[in-house]
Design an enzyme around this catalytic site. Sequence first.
Site, short mmCIF file in Angstrom:
data_model
loop_
_atom_site.label_atom_id
_atom_site.label_comp_id
_atom_site.label_asym_id
_atom_site.label_seq_id
_atom_site.Cartn_x
_atom_site.Cartn_y
_atom_site.Cartn_z
N GLY A 54 76.85 13.57 34.79
CA GLY A 54 75.47 13.10 34.74
C GLY A 54 74.53 14.10 35.35
O GLY A 54 74.80 15.32 35.36
N SER A 55 73.45 13.62 35.89
CA SER A 55 72.40 14.51 36.39
C SER A 55 72.78 15.14 37.72
O SER A 55 73.56 14.58 38.51
CB SER A 55 71.09 13.74 36.56
OG SER A 55 71.16 12.88 37.67
N THR A 56 72.19 16.29 37.99
CA THR A 56 72.42 16.98 39.26
C THR A 56 71.92 16.15 40.43
O THR A 56 72.55 16.11 41.50
CB THR A 56 71.76 18.36 39.23
OG1 THR A 56 72.40 19.16 38.22
CG2 THR A 56 71.87 19.06 40.58
N GLY A 78 74.48 13.61 41.18
CA GLY A 78 75.64 14.31 41.74
C GLY A 78 75.47 14.62 43.22
O GLY A 78 76.40 14.44 44.02
N GLU A 91 80.36 17.01 36.93
CA GLU A 91 79.92 17.80 35.78
C GLU A 91 78.47 17.43 35.56
O GLU A 91 78.15 16.33 35.11
CB GLU A 91 80.78 17.50 34.55
CG GLU A 91 80.64 18.53 33.45
CD GLU A 91 79.57 18.16 32.44
OE1 GLU A 91 78.47 18.77 32.53
OE2 GLU A 91 79.82 17.30 31.60
N CYS A 141 74.36 18.41 27.79
CA CYS A 141 74.20 19.18 29.02
C CYS A 141 74.39 20.68 28.78
O CYS A 141 73.82 21.49 29.50
CB CYS A 141 75.17 18.68 30.08
SG CYS A 141 76.90 18.66 29.57
#
Length: 515
Positions: free
Chosen positions: A257-259, A262, A279, A312
Amino acid sequence: MQVSDGVMERAETSVEVGVRAGRRAERRMLIAGDLVAAASGAEFDNVSPATGDLLGSTAAAGAPDMDRAIGAARKAFDTGDWSTNRSLRRRCLEQLQGALEAEKEHLRDELVAEVGCPVMTTQTAQLDWPLAEALRYPTQLIDEFEWERTLDGGGLFGDRNVRTVVKEAAGVVAAVTPSNFPIEVILNKLGPALAAGNTVVLKPDPNTPWNATRLGRLVAEHTDIPPGVLNVVTTPSNDVAGMLGTDPRVDLVSFTGSTAVGRLLMRQGADTMKRMFLELGGKSAAIVLDDANPAVIVPTAVGVCVHAGQACAATSRMLIHRSLYDQAVADITAAYQSVPVGDPADPGTLVGPVISAAQQDRVLSAIEGARRDGAQITVGGGPAGGLPAHLAGGHFVAPTVIVGVDNGAAIAQQEIFGPVLVLLPFDDDDDAVRIANDSMFGLAGAVMSRSAERGMAIARRVRTGSFGVNGGMFYGADAPFGGYKSSGVGRQCGIEGFAQYLETKTIARRVRRQS
């Protein structure tokens, strides 16, 4: 139109596919081997991104449901033989493979309906590719992986010292998956995690729950996977999902998903020292060298639009040598004006909707911000127009090309997750590498050159986890995928992806020498 046995047939609409998917959908969760509603009875809506219509509903887990699922996974790992019984794991994964293949076309309908992905993408990375190998490859590794190795040497007082390095399952895995390629990511997480002997709590994105709940039903009805080994928990609540990052019974978080999320998971997991596979986002660069074949530029640029840019690894920055830049801008702009945007159920559609109204707003806001900052929008820049009436409530963005900015602009640095391409000129190879690496991300990239040697030299200098030279495709269950820098930690797929779901233990045994 479709052709069947030489007869022209009308292409189905998303409305029709959505109705069919809704009738077949599994609304229950899988917890401790049982297909269950939420303890509270709560449900949440599943809405078509193409039409805005209600597809149906799904069980909305609360904290008690998540607690039960984590407890079931912990019990199954600690008291069962899943982690040690390789033949059982192999048989169960083969059963799941067969069950998924039997319902492949139902899965295809669900993906088109709830993800809004063009049906053509289900013939590649959305469904057919992962279904072909995402479970088979790690199942094969159950027999082929080196679970133990022996080291001989050292010791005290002349005795022999034998050390055995043992690979063991990590424990309870929290698998948190996104909405853009849901079944692809789910299978590429579950395959290695289960094959390695872990138990799993799967939490799918609330925008796309049905492919996960279907998988849960197939596990319950068509496999011998023991209760608690796989749990599927659907919830729209961030607080409920957040329990996976803080509960000490969870050993490893596997997140795509999104940084931003994360980073949150890393902070949440710090107190219990959870292992992390993350990831995350990307802003990958496609580099067009001065000796590139001009014929490959437009297809590469149009590829960013596939599935409305919701990938992504999309090369949403295109770096073009200054000698080719002006012509490339004109050619790409013309091509973007004719990219097929429309109903994802239509086989001719390349660009469907983005996943939600909120995501549409984020993409359009990013474009408007670029415009305010002085960028030139050569094509697109707003909601997609000219759509049929049944798509009026959908979340469509027109394919958009942006020029007139440098690499420091927000639109060139931020992951947009829409059909938006930024074109940047460069002067020479060193300049191209500098611009490509000038990013917080490091997920993927590409280069085009008539010289394979020159392309490989660029690939080795760009700091990303994956890279394509002249159209080379890095995707595959046997190929590790993941990113440098803020694009993540760890790898999905391949030997590396399998090994990250394992712990390493060294056992030393002293063997006295005969006197």
